[in-house]
Scaffold this motif. Structure first.
Motif, PDB file in Angstrom:
ATOM      1  N   LEU A  51       0.395  12.876  10.093  1.00 45.09           N
ATOM      2  CA  LEU A  51      -1.535  12.817  10.332  1.00 45.09           C
ATOM      3  C   LEU A  51      -2.046  11.857   9.283  1.00 45.09           C
ATOM      4  N   ILE A  52      -2.533  12.574   7.980  1.00 49.41           N
ATOM      5  CA  ILE A  52      -2.543  11.845   6.882  1.00 49.41           C
ATOM      6  C   ILE A  52      -3.274  10.679   6.953  1.00 49.41           C
ATOM      7  N   PRO A  53      -1.626   9.724   7.032  1.00 50.71           N
ATOM      8  CA  PRO A  53      -1.885   8.292   7.095  1.00 50.71           C
ATOM      9  C   PRO A  53      -2.125   7.501   8.611  1.00 50.71           C
ATOM     10  N   LEU A  54      -2.358   8.514   9.354  1.00 56.91           N
ATOM     11  CA  LEU A  54      -2.818   7.883  11.180  1.00 56.91           C
ATOM     12  C   LEU A  54      -4.175   7.770  10.545  1.00 56.91           C
ATOM     13  N   CYS A  84      -9.585  -1.050  11.782  1.00 59.56           N
ATOM     14  CA  CYS A  84     -11.296  -0.727  12.089  1.00 59.56           C
ATOM     15  C   CYS A  84     -11.455  -1.909  10.889  1.00 59.56           C
ATOM     16  N   ALA A  85     -11.506  -2.082   9.831  1.00 58.00           N
ATOM     17  CA  ALA A  85     -12.106  -2.249   8.694  1.00 58.00           C
ATOM     18  C   ALA A  85     -11.352  -4.353   8.712  1.00 58.00           C
ATOM     19  N   LEU A  86     -10.495  -3.882   9.208  1.00 54.68           N
ATOM     20  CA  LEU A  86      -9.991  -5.860   9.600  1.00 54.68           C
ATOM     21  C   LEU A  86     -10.568  -5.698  10.999  1.00 54.68           C
ATOM     22  N   TRP A  87     -10.695  -5.343  11.642  1.00 57.57           N
ATOM     23  CA  TRP A  87     -11.337  -5.849  12.778  1.00 57.57           C
ATOM     24  C   TRP A  87     -13.080  -6.802  12.582  1.00 57.57           C
ATOM     25  N   ALA A  88     -13.454  -5.717  11.353  1.00 54.28           N
ATOM     26  CA  ALA A  88     -14.743  -6.110  10.748  1.00 54.28           C
ATOM     27  C   ALA A  88     -14.764  -7.082  10.442  1.00 54.28           C
ATOM     28  N   ILE A  89     -13.926  -7.924   9.871  1.00 51.42           N
ATOM     29  CA  ILE A  89     -13.668  -8.515   9.280  1.00 51.42           C
ATOM     30  C   ILE A  89     -13.434 -10.295  10.456  1.00 51.42           C
ATOM     31  N   VAL A  90     -12.874  -9.614  10.875  1.00 49.67           N
ATOM     32  CA  VAL A  90     -12.321 -10.716  11.865  1.00 49.67           C
ATOM     33  C   VAL A  90     -13.921 -10.929  12.800  1.00 49.67           C
ATOM     34  N   TYR A  91     -14.503 -10.148  13.323  1.00 51.53           N
ATOM     35  CA  TYR A  91     -15.875 -10.158  13.561  1.00 51.53           C
ATOM     36  C   TYR A  91     -17.014 -10.963  12.416  1.00 51.53           C
ATOM     37  N   GLY A  92     -16.863 -10.792  11.329  1.00 51.16           N
ATOM     38  CA  GLY A  92     -17.946 -11.136  10.219  1.00 51.16           C
ATOM     39  C   GLY A  92     -17.089 -12.623  10.782  1.00 51.16           C
ATOM     40  N   LEU A 127     -17.087  -5.260   1.671  1.00 52.07           N
ATOM     41  CA  LEU A 127     -16.974  -4.492   2.026  1.00 52.07           C
ATOM     42  C   LEU A 127     -15.651  -3.196   2.832  1.00 52.07           C
ATOM     43  N   SER A 128     -15.727  -3.899   3.947  1.00 50.33           N
ATOM     44  CA  SER A 128     -14.734  -3.834   5.090  1.00 50.33           C
ATOM     45  C   SER A 128     -13.273  -4.618   4.123  1.00 50.33           C
ATOM     46  N   LEU A 129     -13.359  -5.439   3.734  1.00 51.50           N
ATOM     47  CA  LEU A 129     -12.382  -5.856   3.011  1.00 51.50           C
ATOM     48  C   LEU A 129     -11.582  -4.718   1.434  1.00 51.50           C
ATOM     49  N   MET A 130     -12.640  -4.862   1.119  1.00 55.44           N
ATOM     50  CA  MET A 130     -12.698  -3.998  -0.494  1.00 55.44           C
ATOM     51  C   MET A 130     -12.270  -2.597   0.194  1.00 55.44           C
ATOM     52  N   LEU A 131     -12.820  -1.881   1.334  1.00 58.05           N
ATOM     53  CA  LEU A 131     -12.686  -1.126   1.768  1.00 58.05           C
ATOM     54  C   LEU A 131     -11.291  -0.587   2.615  1.00 58.05           C
ATOM     55  N   GLY A 132     -10.587  -1.558   3.012  1.00 60.47           N
ATOM     56  CA  GLY A 132      -9.890  -1.392   4.051  1.00 60.47           C
ATOM     57  C   GLY A 132      -8.359  -1.881   3.362  1.00 60.47           C
ATOM     58  N   ALA A 133      -8.740  -2.171   1.916  1.00 66.81           N
ATOM     59  CA  ALA A 133      -7.374  -2.793   1.961  1.00 66.81           C
ATOM     60  C   ALA A 133      -6.839  -1.400   0.727  1.00 66.81           C
ATOM     61  N   ALA A 134      -7.922  -0.842  -0.125  1.00 67.74           N
ATOM     62  CA  ALA A 134      -7.789   0.799  -0.457  1.00 67.74           C
ATOM     63  C   ALA A 134      -7.430   1.647   0.591  1.00 67.74           C
ATOM     64  N   VAL A 135      -7.915   1.365   1.682  1.00 69.05           N
ATOM     65  CA  VAL A 135      -7.656   2.468   2.478  1.00 69.05           C
ATOM     66  C   VAL A 135      -6.143   2.384   2.787  1.00 69.05           C
ATOM     67  N   LEU A 136      -5.625   1.149   3.023  1.00 66.72           N
ATOM     68  CA  LEU A 136      -4.514   0.770   3.681  1.00 66.72           C
ATOM     69  C   LEU A 136      -3.477   1.390   2.729  1.00 66.72           C
ATOM     70  N   MET A 137      -3.611   0.288   1.821  1.00 69.03           N
ATOM     71  CA  MET A 137      -2.624   1.009   0.031  1.00 69.03           C
ATOM     72  C   MET A 137      -2.558   2.385   0.186  1.00 69.03           C
ATOM     73  N   ALA A 138      -3.379   2.896  -0.036  1.00 70.93           N
ATOM     74  CA  ALA A 138      -3.279   4.577  -0.402  1.00 70.93           C
ATOM     75  C   ALA A 138      -2.093   5.341   0.797  1.00 70.93           C
ATOM     76  N   SER A 139      -2.748   5.019   1.913  1.00 66.70           N
ATOM     77  CA  SER A 139      -2.279   5.604   3.468  1.00 66.70           C
ATOM     78  C   SER A 139      -0.548   5.398   2.710  1.00 66.70           C
ATOM     79  N   ILE A 140      -0.324   3.726   3.029  1.00 65.50           N
ATOM     80  CA  ILE A 140       0.751   3.308   2.615  1.00 65.50           C
ATOM     81  C   ILE A 140       2.019   4.094   1.642  1.00 65.50           C
ATOM     82  N   ALA A 141       1.097   3.914   0.800  1.00 67.53           N
ATOM     83  CA  ALA A 141       1.915   4.513  -0.828  1.00 67.53           C
ATOM     84  C   ALA A 141       2.050   6.486  -0.796  1.00 67.53           C
TER      85      ALA A 141
END
Length: 161
Positions: free
Chosen positions: A75-78, A86-94, A128-142
């Protein structure tokens, strides 16, 4: 004198690229950017809170039951993947160029409408989306892989005994 009744204005509402990027970054897991861009009838916007809530429930399970709770491992990785998406979508929009933005989200307005322009606030949302999104993604995978491999090691110990 006869007064003419004015028809209600049906001018399209301009959707700002900056607002959409910030909504995707800050409120994306609740679907706020989807509702802003596509309206309240957007079914993906209504589905986004589900994995978010399941991830929050996984965090609560870890706090109550400890790190060995296997359901929380799923559940936590979800939550993390939803935040990263959503951070990726913020990057795409921006990073979308103004003409494409206005053609896609402001179809009734001219291609050079100001709401599609990239501003400093848009760039900050992307960074900010790039920084937070990458950090959260890596933490979720780890987190996922760590608990999966710990589980595999424990099962292997059970078999070898």
């Amino acid at each position: 004198m006869h007064q003419l009744e004015s028809a209600p204005s049906t001018a399209p509402r301009a959707r700002s690229k900056t607002v959409a990027a910030w909504l995707a970054f800050l409120g994306g897991p609740l679907g706020l950017h989807r509702f802003y861009l596509h309206g309240w009838g957007d079914w993906l916007g209504w589905l986004l809170p589900i994995p978010t809530a399941l991830g929050v429930y996984g965090i609560e399970r870890v706090q109550q039951l400890g790190q060995d709770d296997q359901l929380s491992w799923l559940l936590i990785p979800l939550l993390g993947f939803t935040i990263a998406g959503c951070a990726l979508w913020a990057i795409v929009y921006g990073l979308m160029d103004p003409q494409t933005w206005n053609r896609r989200f402001n179809p009734g307005l001219p291609a050079d409408t100001a709401s599609g322009q990239t501003r400093w606030a848009t760039i900050f949302a992307v960074a900010l989306s790039l920084m937070l999104g990458a950090a959260v993604l890596m933490a979720s995978i780890a987190y996922s892989f760590q608990h999966y491999f710990e589980y595999q090691v424990e099962e292997a110990r059970k078999i070898s005994q």
